[in-house]
Design an enzyme around this catalytic site. Structure first.
Site, PDB file in Angstrom:
ATOM      1  N   LYS A  92       0.730  -1.086  -0.046  1.00  0.00           N
ATOM      2  CA  LYS A  92      -0.039  -0.070   0.137  1.00  0.00           C
ATOM      3  C   LYS A  92       0.966   1.290   0.130  1.00  0.00           C
ATOM      4  O   LYS A  92       2.053   1.178   0.499  1.00  0.00           O
ATOM      5  CB  LYS A  92      -0.874   0.233   1.147  1.00  0.00           C
ATOM      6  CG  LYS A  92      -2.100  -1.001   0.889  1.00  0.00           C
ATOM      7  CD  LYS A  92      -3.240  -1.035   1.749  1.00  0.00           C
ATOM      8  CE  LYS A  92      -4.407  -2.123   1.342  1.00  0.00           C
ATOM      9  NZ  LYS A  92      -5.292  -2.391   2.186  1.00  0.00           N
ATOM     10  N   ARG A 134      -2.891 -10.177   5.097  1.00  0.00           N
ATOM     11  CA  ARG A 134      -3.440 -10.176   3.527  1.00  0.00           C
ATOM     12  C   ARG A 134      -2.235  -9.538   2.693  1.00  0.00           C
ATOM     13  O   ARG A 134      -1.827  -8.502   2.789  1.00  0.00           O
ATOM     14  CB  ARG A 134      -4.618  -9.455   3.734  1.00  0.00           C
ATOM     15  CG  ARG A 134      -5.193  -9.671   2.093  1.00  0.00           C
ATOM     16  CD  ARG A 134      -6.474  -8.740   2.220  1.00  0.00           C
ATOM     17  NE  ARG A 134      -7.265  -8.446   0.823  1.00  0.00           N
ATOM     18  CZ  ARG A 134      -6.915  -7.941  -0.158  1.00  0.00           C
ATOM     19  NH1 ARG A 134      -5.769  -7.129  -0.113  1.00  0.00           N
ATOM     20  NH2 ARG A 134      -7.482  -8.048  -1.353  1.00  0.00           N
TER      21      ARG A 134
HETATM   22  N1  HH2 Z   1      -7.057  -4.143   0.726  1.00  0.00           N
HETATM   23  C1  HH2 Z   1      -7.739  -4.221  -0.519  1.00  0.00           C
HETATM   24  C2  HH2 Z   1      -8.782  -4.949  -0.838  1.00  0.00           C
HETATM   25  N2  HH2 Z   1      -9.485  -5.777  -0.081  1.00  0.00           N
HETATM   26  N3  HH2 Z   1      -9.827  -6.278   2.254  1.00  0.00           N
HETATM   27  C3  HH2 Z   1      -9.488  -6.351   3.354  1.00  0.00           C
HETATM   28  N4  HH2 Z   1     -10.179  -7.104   4.543  1.00  0.00           N
HETATM   29  N5  HH2 Z   1      -8.510  -5.830   3.724  1.00  0.00           N
HETATM   30  C4  HH2 Z   1      -7.579  -5.005   3.096  1.00  0.00           C
HETATM   31  O1  HH2 Z   1      -6.654  -3.897   3.460  1.00  0.00           O
HETATM   32  C5  HH2 Z   1      -7.881  -5.052   1.843  1.00  0.00           C
HETATM   33  C6  HH2 Z   1      -8.972  -5.690   1.284  1.00  0.00           C
HETATM   34  C7  HH2 Z   1      -6.873  -3.473  -1.369  1.00  0.00           C
HETATM   35  O2  HH2 Z   1      -5.661  -4.144  -2.120  1.00  0.00           O
HETATM   36  P1  HH2 Z   1      -5.803  -4.994  -3.381  1.00  0.00           P
HETATM   37  O3  HH2 Z   1      -6.892  -6.143  -3.392  1.00  0.00           O
HETATM   38  O4  HH2 Z   1      -4.445  -5.466  -3.657  1.00  0.00           O
HETATM   39  O5  HH2 Z   1      -6.175  -3.827  -4.376  1.00  0.00           O
HETATM   40  P2  HH2 Z   1      -7.554  -3.480  -5.182  1.00  0.00           P
HETATM   41  O6  HH2 Z   1      -8.688  -3.323  -4.267  1.00  0.00           O
HETATM   42  O7  HH2 Z   1      -7.148  -2.562  -6.020  1.00  0.00           O
HETATM   43  O8  HH2 Z   1      -7.694  -4.792  -6.143  1.00  0.00           O
END
Ligand code: HH2
Length: 370
Positions: free
Chosen positions: A313, A347
């Site tokens: 992040k 995660r």
């Molecule tokens: N962060 C993201 C997405 N889902 N879910 C939880 N529970 N906690 C988090 O911190 C979280 C999440 C964002 O990361 P990422 O999935 O890599 O990116 P994107 O939302 O752009 O697909």
């Protein structure tokens, strides 16, 4: 029972089977049916689990009769909650899933984004074959859960997509993983229509970044008895950046999460099915994220497993540098601090270093308690 368990991944839409599973999982949780490995709580035992898993048939189905009530995941010993916090027994060192599987905590959740626009891996896994291969690769690298999402929530420029679009990205991957992935699947979605299909295809966890703001999602989770991740965010994925303002970020996020657990309980979701997540980067500046991480014990003391999603992040690259290796080391540092504070699930996009980090930190925490 064995046939019932197998049917959850092989025969979607069988309601009776689903309810049998939910009932069995509840019985296991309440102690009427003893999980085979629930009592394991030290490093030696945890290593034993991994050795047994390596001996097991690698071709087994995602929920096989043998696998029922088995712990899944890596050889990471129990997390570092201080004894005096007196966490509810059987919840924080393991996570019981509704299908009878048990995850050792702390655990690594591998991120699989089947989107064109996710902030770090957008477009890489749009091809279902590549996505399925990545899920299996993350499992081999130590991920105890695979979190699959088909809608980006990135801080700038995220666009809400329809349930149809989400499903068109997800289904081919779920189909390819059926019978091949051993570890549980989590579905990262805010839409109950999408979550229901994923549950039908064997998902065991709903990761809802809106913390069940849609009552239909709450009802779905209660109906299935599945695990839910309740994450803090203000605004929606499209505009949360505008809401990054707090009187006291730690107090406000704690209050929000406690309030959401009350709503979930009122809707019939068992507390053993709840995971809390302060939502790093969602309506939060770098300073807000740091304040939460510095006070993470307070979140862990609530008595629910806490999930931390720091991987790659923005606040990490701002502090540790923006080269890929900088971001990876920065992510590992956050994960180490999180596990030391008692986080149950980290995660990540890179499960291998996260697994090693978590194992090392958890071993030190176990030595401190010994
Ligand atoms: N962060 C993201 C997405 N889902 N879910 C939880 N529970 N906690 C988090 O911190 C979280 C999440 C964002 O990361 P990422 O999935 O890599 O990116 P994107 O939302 O752009 O697909």
């Amino acid at each position: 029972m064995a046939g019932t368990v197998r049917s959850i991944s092989l025969c979607p839409n069988l309601h009776e089977d689903r309810f049998s599973l939910a009932l069995r999982a509840r019985l296991i949780h309440s102690g009427f049916v003893q999980s085979a490995r629930t009592q394991q709580s030290n490093l030696a035992n945890a290593v034993g689990i991994v050795e047994q898993r390596r001996d097991a048939d690698p071709t087994r189905h995602s929920v096989s009769p043998q696998q029922k009530d088995e712990q899944v995941g890596t050889a990471i010993p129990p997390q570092g909650i201080e004894k005096e916090e007196n966490p509810p027994k059987g919840i924080l060192d393991v996570l019981h899933l509704y299908d009878g599987r048990v995850i050792s905590l702390p655990a690594v959740m591998g991120v699989l984004n089947v989107t064109p626009d996710s902030f770090s891996d957008g477009g890489r896994y749009l091809d279902p074959d590549r996505a399925a291969a990545r899920a299996l690769e993350m499992e081999a690298a130590g991920a105890a859960i695979i979190d699959i999402g088909a809608e980006s929530t990135r801080p700038s420029g995220a666009r809400e997509v329809s349930a149809e679009v989400e499903l068109s990205r997800l289904l081919p991957v779920l189909q390819r993983l059926r019978g091949r992935l051993t570890v549980p699947l989590s579905i990262d979605t805010r839409k109950p229509e999408v979550a229901r299909v994923a549950l039908d295809w064997g998902a065991a966890i709903i990761n809802d970044v809106s913390a069940l703001s849609n009552m239909a999602m709450t009802a779905l989770a209660a109906e299935w008895g599945c695990t839910v991740v309740l994450m803090h965010m203000k605004g929606g994925p499209e505009d949360h950046v505008r809401f990054a303002s707090y009187r006291d970020v730690v107090e406000e996020v704690l209050e929000f999460l406690v309030a959401r657990t009350t709503i979930a309980a009122q809707a019939g979701i068992d507390r053993s099915r709840i995971i809390l997540d302060p939502g790093l980067g969602f309506a939060k500046t770098a300073q807000h994220n740091l304040a939460i991480l510095a006070n993470l014990e307070r979140f862990c003391r609530l008595g629910y497993p806490v999930l931390i999603g720091a991987s790659r992040k923005n606040f990490i690259s701002r502090i540790s540098g923006s080269r890929d290796s900088d971001v990876l080391y920065g992510t590992n540092a956050v994960n180490a601090v999180a596990v030391a504070a008692g986080a149950a699930i980290i995660r990540v996009h890179d499960p291998e270093p996260a697994t090693i980090t978590a194992r090392m930190v958890a071993a030190i925490a176990a030595a401190r308690r010994a």
